[in-house]
Scaffold this motif. Sequence first.
Motif, PDB file in Angstrom:
ATOM      1  N   LEU A 174      34.872  39.418  40.260  1.00  0.00           N
ATOM      2  CA  LEU A 174      36.104  39.278  39.610  1.00  0.00           C
ATOM      3  C   LEU A 174      37.385  40.571  40.721  1.00  0.00           C
ATOM      4  O   LEU A 174      37.940  39.808  41.190  1.00  0.00           O
ATOM      5  N   GLU A 178      39.893  38.633  42.345  1.00  0.00           N
ATOM      6  CA  GLU A 178      41.340  39.309  42.696  1.00  0.00           C
ATOM      7  C   GLU A 178      42.019  39.820  43.884  1.00  0.00           C
ATOM      8  O   GLU A 178      43.044  39.916  44.266  1.00  0.00           O
ATOM      9  N   ARG A 181      43.400  36.563  45.896  1.00  0.00           N
ATOM     10  CA  ARG A 181      44.732  36.374  45.147  1.00  0.00           C
ATOM     11  C   ARG A 181      45.627  36.753  45.313  1.00  0.00           C
ATOM     12  O   ARG A 181      46.658  36.177  45.684  1.00  0.00           O
ATOM     13  N   LEU A 233      40.809  35.799  34.632  1.00  0.00           N
ATOM     14  CA  LEU A 233      40.159  36.155  35.883  1.00  0.00           C
ATOM     15  C   LEU A 233      38.380  35.834  35.318  1.00  0.00           C
ATOM     16  O   LEU A 233      38.409  34.421  35.818  1.00  0.00           O
ATOM     17  N   GLU A 236      38.223  32.036  34.115  1.00  0.00           N
ATOM     18  CA  GLU A 236      38.889  30.997  35.675  1.00  0.00           C
ATOM     19  C   GLU A 236      36.977  30.787  35.788  1.00  0.00           C
ATOM     20  O   GLU A 236      37.766  29.457  36.437  1.00  0.00           O
TER      21      GLU A 236
END
Length: 581
Positions: A174, A178, A181, A233, A236
């Motif tokens: 994650l 992150e 992104r 997150l 997804e």
Amino acid sequence: MKSHIQSLLEQTIHSLKQQEIIPADFDARIQVDRTKDKTHGDFATNLAMMLTKVARKNPREIAQLIIDNLPQDSQVAKVEIAGPGFINFFIDENALANQLMTALNDDHLGVTLPEPQTVVVDYSSPNLAKEMHVGHLRSTIIGDSVVRALEFQGHKVIRQNHVGDWGTQFGMLLAYMEELRAQNGEQAQVELSDLESFYRAAKVRFDESQEFATRARQLVVELQSGDEYCNKLWREFNDISLSHCHEVYERLGVSLTRADVRGESAYNDDLEQVVIDLDAQGLLSESNGAKVVFQDEFHTKEGEPLPVIIQKADGGFLYATSDLAAMRYRSNVLKADRALYFVDLRQGLHFQQVFSLARQANFVKPGMSLEHMGFGTMNGEDGRPFKTRSGGVVKLVDLLAEAETRALELVRSKNPDMEQQELEQIAKVVGISSVKYADLSKNRASDYIFSFEQMLSFEGNTAPYLLYAYTRVAGIFKRASDVDLSQASIKLEHDKEKELGTKLAQFGEVLNRMVDKGQPHALCGYLFELAGAFSSFYEACPVLAADSDEERNSRLLLAKLTAKTLKQGLDLLGIETLERM
């Protein structure tokens, strides 16, 4: 027929108890077996020898009492005593022919259905942090085959795909998602085809950056605390991973759906309660800061007590904790009578310990059966775990693609004039079926050698052989499409007709063995023998060129039941049949 004879013997036991020949409270375990030598009848039992001690009579004397008290039955031609006290049963040939006619006209092939149970089956269970690889194949297809057979028998089956979707590695993933992104904007997508490299890149960042590692650990805490951003997150990531899994399931012809997914995360809220409940029962101990349970029956080789770790010193939970929570859920909420776990044999000790602890802590109801259906490893031709040439783990999608490619070459070589579209359709069925059958035909408790050359062979106990055997039988009816069988009946006169009929009548027995023991290889072996019995019958007994219409029609019905049994058996293995190869 086997179950029918067992029923007759049960009635006989009841009669002997009423006559006080055997004690009323004696629990007789009746065993009936098919004879290997037909001169000794069709079935035999050693029941008389089992009753010797309680009846205080010699076995042959008891055997005679059993025969004298056996209910009259038109399906049994005669009963004889053999050797020290075996009882042999000879089945009336008309009864066998009638049994085959019943099977032919029944959706369940005349199989006697047992008392239905609720059965939870835990299988496949991939780790969502990585792509599915060959290590997930055995659990997935063996579990799915047993699930199909259980449902065929009328049981209520609840599939449970206990995916690995929780734990510390997700904080790392994650954090990396992150980071990507932030660099590439909100629209940046993480493609599952890149998941292996994605995972490796995340691990590199975790190892090289203290700041990244701290953020990853923070995300784990936030994830487990229910933080919405972190959970978004995580969802997804799981959605992308699960989409891949179900593409593989569809390609494999596996019946798992998204609704069957109940991963480790589903039990997160109950883990603390598991600890509290074990502690309240005085089962917890402390060892180096961890909370553990010691059980008298589990020790190391040196005799030291072997603990079940429930909670680590840092507060983290382990597989044992989530497995205990899952067992409690499956017992109390799903109301399971049986729970089957299709997991690697190397996890055998783990399951022995948690099954024992679940019972000790009353997490499962007393009558619930907990069964670890362990399996061996799939090895390469060097005898070692199957790997790529570079030594990496083989992705399942790559294995299936290669199987289809090799099958296409094989089918094209046998049908050079066939249209490409039909070639590709047949190759898909042959390729996938060959991979599945090569695994299912081996005893699940054994390791086996994966070989494309062997599994794609048209000789021996392989998918191509059985698929071809089915098309051969089906082909007879293309040539006999104008024959009216509505008034026909099966007559067993030739030895090969009797042999084929006897083999067809064994389908229900084999199915029971497969379901009771979780062993699809029993069904595979039966289908291979059935195909062989039909081949011998077909060579010795002309069907369309029979001496009379009555004989032709009887043999056509035998062929029809053979095709129906092969098709149903392969379907229970999750294998699609073809009308042409």
